[in-house]
Design a protein around this motif. Structure first.
Motif, PDB file in Angstrom:
ATOM      1  N   LEU A   6       0.829  -1.205   0.000  1.00  0.00           N
ATOM      2  CA  LEU A   6       0.000   0.000   0.000  1.00  0.00           C
ATOM      3  C   LEU A   6       0.863   1.255   0.000  1.00  0.00           C
ATOM      4  O   LEU A   6       0.565   2.234  -0.689  1.00  0.00           O
ATOM      5  N   GLN A  50       0.884   4.056  -2.779  1.00  0.00           N
ATOM      6  CA  GLN A  50       0.491   5.437  -2.480  1.00  0.00           C
ATOM      7  C   GLN A  50       1.519   6.436  -2.989  1.00  0.00           C
ATOM      8  O   GLN A  50       1.178   7.547  -3.378  1.00  0.00           O
ATOM      9  N   SER A  99      -7.281   5.182  -0.224  1.00  0.00           N
ATOM     10  CA  SER A  99      -7.745   4.391   0.901  1.00  0.00           C
ATOM     11  C   SER A  99      -7.382   2.926   0.708  1.00  0.00           C
ATOM     12  O   SER A  99      -7.043   2.489  -0.392  1.00  0.00           O
ATOM     13  N   THR A 100      -7.481   2.146   1.792  1.00  0.00           N
ATOM     14  CA  THR A 100      -7.186   0.721   1.704  1.00  0.00           C
ATOM     15  C   THR A 100      -8.207   0.015   0.813  1.00  0.00           C
ATOM     16  O   THR A 100      -7.898  -0.957   0.149  1.00  0.00           O
ATOM     17  N   GLN A 101      -9.426   0.554   0.810  1.00  0.00           N
ATOM     18  CA  GLN A 101     -10.476  -0.024  -0.033  1.00  0.00           C
ATOM     19  C   GLN A 101     -10.086   0.059  -1.512  1.00  0.00           C
ATOM     20  O   GLN A 101     -10.196  -0.911  -2.260  1.00  0.00           O
ATOM     21  N   TYR A 127      -7.056   0.390  -2.584  1.00  0.00           N
ATOM     22  CA  TYR A 127      -5.886  -0.454  -2.772  1.00  0.00           C
ATOM     23  C   TYR A 127      -6.313  -1.907  -2.998  1.00  0.00           C
ATOM     24  O   TYR A 127      -5.775  -2.593  -3.871  1.00  0.00           O
TER      25      TYR A 127
END
Lengths: 304, 410
Positions: B215, B219, B226-228, B230
């Motif tokens: 991640l 980034q 967001s992790t979502q 990703y």
């Protein structure tokens, strides 16, 4: 029949939006160049000159449209009869095996009108944005936007993308093209509301289950089949491309004309000077006068 | 025929006067429709268009396209003014801010102040009894923001996905999706050629141990996401990698993956040092953990097999044979039961977990004194591994962590 369709399909909002968008550039036929004086230019015949904004198909998009092509691309296939939007009945040819069939004779003039408007916006340097919420078309639509150097928003639509922005150093789109006017929940795309709040004209493909009243320049066509969507997308691309080409051409010509104007001005000023010196002739006192004055000024300074 | 001749005449006429006509001149033969088809333009539309030469259906035959003068003003005039106003306002706010800052610094008598100091001094200068912190007097930078460089002067954003607010991320996603489409089309083509699967060599090349980039590195590439988002990227990437013909874009896809270099030796962990005590005996010290218990072990290499725990002999401290077995297992594996001495300290936890904690510490101590092969044996026996299981909490409404109250129909 087609005439009837056209006259029926002219809700007040369409005409209002159209005039509003282009009202900043009303160009009467007499002042095509923006110059006030056009008397010295002779035209072959005045009747041939057209007001581009009033012309029904200024960028000759009609030559690309044929009902056969549309039929082959399956533009005529609609949804099941029971999901039909009642405002789409005008554009439906009939029902076969429970499926609605779109009347391509009605589609063609509307498509031409939408493409004409798109090309005009591109010609004036407007920002055009492509929209879709279907996963299978996202890649191609975004690529199309990149190809014609315009914009795309095919992803999750955050509420207030247009209406609630924090920065004001960029323009909002001047035309939004929907390849699908509905989102996943089979309700109108939320961007349509935001566009209407800002009076941004929209052009979009409306299937038999969509509401054509929400779109300024609707095109009744099949929005589910890839062949149909790609066909319509390519037409929009060509319209934008034509508008941009015309813009480029016109800008180049304007530059050239300005250059020639400058050259002419220089030439005329030279001529004027020559004639002036000739008319003055032997009396060369005029240039000598400042030379005499200057030293006196310096002397005064020095004396102080 | 008559119509076409007319067009030709017109075309000739316009060509003759070409230099005189302004802007571009495009002549198009319009709407070649036969009598059977419907007219493509209505009569009214043609009338509106201003007396163009028409055929019997009321369609224009030749049109001279005189383009209007294009200018950015059509769409940009308002925007440019807005931008100017914005600049003026921002400059005004910034000047005010700087002026106020100067005054404040003069009052306090400091040349340079941090924002924290500034807020504190403001609190002293303008004491406020208001409860809500936002309502109290505060010192902050201008509300307006300076103009961003990613937008051109005519207001057109520079990126084609600008309006999505995550242009760099969606650009990557779009690129991967396009590659995936291409791979799938390629597969279809190969199947149509009668080849159902690629050669096994090409297929096997994916067993390279590559994984999607982390991640953090993602980034760096795509800005803050967001992790979502990703996870969506990871899913899409895995989908492309799994395709049988994904090797055609292998190098391109590998820029989004990371690899573990298996040839490189693993990093040396902290090994216990060899100490020498007053009597000249060699020993090493290490620590171990299990559940809550902690253990520290001193291992003397040359000894007689004496094992003491917290000052007591092992048999006295661990009455159960299982605990003793657990404790001595590293020595058993390396066959050093009778040649070494062990001094262990253990705190917290029960006898079982203490024995386990000592076991781990003991095997750590041994690593210094044994050969590479024996160390590998210890590793394979799982004697270095810290047991990560811990006690599960009791839940309300239940008797224990998992145990429920007895259920009774009433």
């Amino acid at each position: 029949m087609a005439a009837l369709m056209l006259s029926r399909h002219s809700p007040w909002r369409v005409s209002y939006v159209a005039t509003r968008c282009l009202s900043s550039a009303p160009l009467p036929a007499q002042k095509l160049d923006g110059s006030t004086d056009t008397g010295d230019i002779k035209r072959p015949s005045q009747s041939l000159l057209v007001d581009p904004l009033k012309h029904p198909d200024y960028f000759c998009m009609n030559e690309l449209l044929s009902i056969e092509d549309m039929f082959k691309a399956r533009v005529h296939l609609g949804h099941k009869k029971k999901v039909r939007n009642r405002f789409m009945t005008n554009y439906i040819y009939g029902t076969r095996l429970g499926m609605d069939v779109i009347d391509l004779n009605a589609t063609k003039p509307l498509l031409r009108r939408a493409l004409n408007f798109t090309a005009h916006v591109a010609y004036r340097g407007g920002i055009i944005m492509f929209m879709t919420r279907r996963a299978e078309f996202i890649a191609s639509v975004e690529k199309a936007a990149l190809d014609v150097k315009e914009y795309a928003h095919c992803r999750y639509w955050r509420g207030g993308t247009l209406t609630n922005r924090t920065r004001f150093d960029y323009r909002l789109p001047d035309l939004v093209i929907f390849l699908q006017t509905q989102n996943f929940a089979a309700s109108p795309h939320r961007a349509i509301i935001e566009c209407s709040k800002f009076m941004i004209p929209t052009s979009g493909v409306v299937d038999t289950n969509c509401d054509p009243r929400l779109i300024s320049f609707p095109v009744p066509a099949n929005d589910d089949t890839p062949s149909s969507v790609h066909y319509l997308l390519s037409l929009y691309k060509i319209a934008i491309w034509r508008g941009k080409q015309a813009r480029k051409l016109a800008l180049d010509q304007m530059e050239e004309r300005e250059k020639t104007k400058k050259v002419e001005e220089v030439q005329t000023s030279e001529k004027l000077e020559k004639t002036a010196t000739k008319s003055v002739g032997g009396s060369g006192n005029v240039p000598d006068k400042p030379q005499k004055k200057k030293p006196t000024f310096i002397q005064k300074k020095g004396s102080k | 025929m008559a119509a076409t001749r007319e067009v030709a005449l017109l075309v000739g006429q316009i060509h003759k006067h070409k230099p005189l006509i302004r802007c571009s001149l495009i002549i198009q033969k319009y709407c070649m429709c036969t009598g059977s088809q419907q007219p493509q333009l209505t009569h009214r539309e043609v009338q509106r268009s201003g007396g163009i030469v028409t055929n019997k259906y009321g369609e224009p035959l030749a049109v001279e396209l005189v383009l209007p003068k294009p200018s950015l003003k059509n769409y940009c005039a308002d925007f440019e003014e807005e931008l100017k106003q914005h600049e003026i306002k921002y400059a005004h706010q910034l000047a005010q801010y700087k002026k106020a800052r100067g005054h404040l610094q003069n009052i306090i008598g400091l040349k340079q102040m941090s924002t924290l100091n500034r807020n504190r001094s403001l609190k002293n200068l303008f004491p406020s009894g208001l409860f809500e912190p936002k309502a109290r007097p505060m010192f902050r930078k201008p509300f307006l923001k300076p103009i961003r460089s990613s937008v051109r002067t005519d207001g057109r954003p520079s990126h084609y996905l600008f309006y999505t607010s995550k242009p760099r991320y969606y650009e990557v996603m779009n690129a991967i999706a396009l590659k995936l489409e291409h791979i799938q089309r390629y597969e279809e083509f190969m199947v149509s050629q009668g080849i159902s699967k690629p050669s096994s060599e090409a297929m096997m090349s994916w067993a390279d141990g590559g994984r999607p980039m982390t991640l953090k590195t993602f980034q760096k590439k795509c800005g803050h996401i967001s992790t979502q988002d990703y996870l969506r990227f990871v899913l899409l990437l895995q989908k492309t990698v799994v395709q049988p013909y994904s090797y055609i874009h292998r190098d391109w896809i590998n820029q989004f993956r990371r690899f573990f270099d298996r040839t490189r030796p693993p990093k040396d962990k902290k090994e216990p040092k060899i100490h020498v005590d007053e009597k000249g005996r060699q020993y090493s010290v290490a620590e171990g953990k299990k559940k809550t218990s902690l253990a520290r072990v001193k291992l003397f290499v040359k000894g007689t097999g004496e094992v003491t725990v917290n000052g007591k002999p092992m048999v006295a401290y661990f009455p159960k044979a299982l605990d003793r077995e657990q404790l001595l297992s590293p020595l058993d594996v390396t066959k050093k039961l009778t040649t070494t001495d062990v001094e262990a300290e253990a705190i917290l936890g029960g006898h079982r977990s203490q024995a386990r904690a000592i076991r781990i510490a003991l095997s750590k101590c041994l690593t210094v004194f044994v050969s590479e092969e024996e160390r590998e044996m210890l590793r394979l026996a799982g004697l270095f591994k810290r047991d990560s299981r811990i006690r599960e909490r009791k839940k309300p409404g239940q008797k224990k962590a998992r145990k429920k109250h007895t259920w009774k129909r009433r």
